[in-house]
Design a protein around this motif. Structure first.
Motif, PDB file in Angstrom:
ATOM      1  N   GLY A 113       0.934  -1.184  -0.023  1.00 25.47           N
ATOM      2  CA  GLY A 113      -0.108  -0.072   0.066  1.00 25.47           C
ATOM      3  C   GLY A 113       0.950   1.179   0.152  1.00 25.47           C
ATOM      4  O   GLY A 113       1.998   1.202   0.018  1.00 25.47           O
ATOM      5  N   ASP A 114       0.063   2.387   0.022  1.00 27.49           N
ATOM      6  CA  ASP A 114       0.873   3.661   0.079  1.00 27.49           C
ATOM      7  C   ASP A 114       1.612   3.912   1.216  1.00 27.49           C
ATOM      8  O   ASP A 114       0.980   4.057   2.432  1.00 27.49           O
ATOM      9  CB  ASP A 114      -0.169   4.550  -0.112  1.00 27.49           C
ATOM     10  CG  ASP A 114       0.211   6.104  -0.398  1.00 27.49           C
ATOM     11  OD1 ASP A 114       1.176   6.092  -0.956  1.00 27.49           O
ATOM     12  OD2 ASP A 114      -0.306   6.905   0.152  1.00 27.49           O
ATOM     13  N   ALA A 115       2.801   4.041   1.264  1.00 25.09           N
ATOM     14  CA  ALA A 115       3.569   4.005   2.478  1.00 25.09           C
ATOM     15  C   ALA A 115       3.267   5.307   3.338  1.00 25.09           C
ATOM     16  O   ALA A 115       3.280   5.239   4.292  1.00 25.09           O
ATOM     17  CB  ALA A 115       4.992   4.145   2.165  1.00 25.09           C
ATOM     18  N   PRO A 116       3.240   6.692   2.508  1.00 24.98           N
ATOM     19  CA  PRO A 116       3.014   7.835   3.345  1.00 24.98           C
ATOM     20  C   PRO A 116       1.787   7.437   4.328  1.00 24.98           C
ATOM     21  O   PRO A 116       1.546   8.026   5.619  1.00 24.98           O
ATOM     22  CB  PRO A 116       2.899   8.901   2.437  1.00 24.98           C
ATOM     23  CG  PRO A 116       3.759   8.450   1.401  1.00 24.98           C
ATOM     24  CD  PRO A 116       3.466   6.862   1.376  1.00 24.98           C
ATOM     25  N   TYR A 117       0.795   6.993   3.987  1.00 23.90           N
ATOM     26  CA  TYR A 117      -0.549   6.688   4.357  1.00 23.90           C
ATOM     27  C   TYR A 117      -0.272   5.676   5.816  1.00 23.90           C
ATOM     28  O   TYR A 117      -0.685   5.937   6.736  1.00 23.90           O
ATOM     29  CB  TYR A 117      -1.752   6.379   3.584  1.00 23.90           C
ATOM     30  CG  TYR A 117      -2.826   5.719   4.599  1.00 23.90           C
ATOM     31  CD1 TYR A 117      -3.797   6.852   4.811  1.00 23.90           C
ATOM     32  CD2 TYR A 117      -3.213   4.505   4.685  1.00 23.90           C
ATOM     33  CE1 TYR A 117      -4.903   6.677   5.663  1.00 23.90           C
ATOM     34  CE2 TYR A 117      -4.427   4.143   5.407  1.00 23.90           C
ATOM     35  CZ  TYR A 117      -5.289   5.211   5.864  1.00 23.90           C
ATOM     36  OH  TYR A 117      -6.505   5.031   6.668  1.00 23.90           O
ATOM     37  N   TYR A 118       0.368   4.468   5.581  1.00 26.07           N
ATOM     38  CA  TYR A 118       0.532   3.322   6.469  1.00 26.07           C
ATOM     39  C   TYR A 118       1.469   3.702   7.346  1.00 26.07           C
ATOM     40  O   TYR A 118       1.431   3.019   8.676  1.00 26.07           O
ATOM     41  CB  TYR A 118       0.600   2.088   5.522  1.00 26.07           C
ATOM     42  CG  TYR A 118      -0.634   1.539   4.935  1.00 26.07           C
ATOM     43  CD1 TYR A 118      -1.820   1.226   5.976  1.00 26.07           C
ATOM     44  CD2 TYR A 118      -0.728   1.640   3.609  1.00 26.07           C
ATOM     45  CE1 TYR A 118      -3.040   1.027   5.151  1.00 26.07           C
ATOM     46  CE2 TYR A 118      -1.834   1.270   2.805  1.00 26.07           C
ATOM     47  CZ  TYR A 118      -3.168   0.922   3.602  1.00 26.07           C
ATOM     48  OH  TYR A 118      -4.081   0.824   3.270  1.00 26.07           O
ATOM     49  N   GLU A 119       2.529   4.538   7.141  1.00 27.45           N
ATOM     50  CA  GLU A 119       3.495   4.930   8.139  1.00 27.45           C
ATOM     51  C   GLU A 119       2.876   5.361   9.480  1.00 27.45           C
ATOM     52  O   GLU A 119       3.487   5.121  10.444  1.00 27.45           O
ATOM     53  CB  GLU A 119       4.239   5.940   7.680  1.00 27.45           C
ATOM     54  CG  GLU A 119       5.398   5.519   6.536  1.00 27.45           C
ATOM     55  CD  GLU A 119       6.115   6.635   6.103  1.00 27.45           C
ATOM     56  OE1 GLU A 119       5.720   7.672   6.081  1.00 27.45           O
ATOM     57  OE2 GLU A 119       7.215   6.361   5.110  1.00 27.45           O
TER      58      GLU A 119
END
Length: 190
Positions: A113-119
């Motif tokens: 998934g989208d790393a910036p979201y899941y971080e």
């Protein structure tokens, strides 16, 4: 009223319609779908957001191995009805899923998934560098979260499905039963 609860068989059609609305038919072509095909999600980890009887969110987690003999979960898909996105419901659903996974004794969760979201939930690429998936994916979107520190230390190899298989009806038995009129209430006409 909005509640997060375990999915029931009554939710299947609404869940599939929500996933279609959010991802379309391309969702069946994703590499992570290969890990879900024909498998049951992990017990207690198929969640929905129910708003007065309407399913507006869904997430499921699946048993996988993160290389040989290293159990983990694969998260996905997670979806929120487009009409209520940006209200924080996806974050609430994610936190609830991770909390339940930890309570059930699971040690690690993987996702694409989208790393910036899941971080914001603690996911990163730090523990996925020596792991790979059974198909195409973008390396910088392959993320992991340790629910127990060190659970993915030295993890390496192919991520593969390990969950229980779905029970499929025996089509031959159904056809034979129908031919013999064995189903209750079935009337065969000639």
């Amino acid at each position: 009223m909005i509640t997060i609860r375990e999915e029931t068989f009554h939710d299947v059609d609404a869940r599939e319609a929500l996933l279609d609305a959010c991802f379309g038919p391309a969702r069946f072509q994703k590499t992570c779908e290969r890990l879900r095909e024909g498998r049951l999600p992990a017990d207690g980890l198929s969640l929905v957001i129910d708003r007065d009887g309407e399913i507006i969110g869904t997430v499921r987690l699946w048993h996988v191995s993160a290389g040989p003999n290293r159990s983990a979960l694969m998260l996905g898909p997670i979806a929120i009805d487009p009409s209520v996105q940006s209200l924080g419901l996806g974050g609430k659903l994610m936190r609830e899923a991770l909390k339940r996974a930890g309570r059930l004794g699971h040690k690690a969760v993987l996702l694409v998934g989208d790393a910036p979201y899941y971080e914001r939930f603690g996911f990163s690429t730090q523990k996925t560098g020596s792991l790979w998936l059974p198909g195409p994916y973008e390396r910088d979107r392959f993320l992991a979260l340790e629910l127990e520190q060190g659970s993915l230390d030295n993890a390496r190899g192919l991520v593969s499905a390990t969950g229980a298989f779905e029970q499929k009806p025996d089509l031959g038995a159904l056809v034979a039963a129908a031919a013999q009129g064995a189903w209750n209430g079935m009337h065969l006409t000639q």
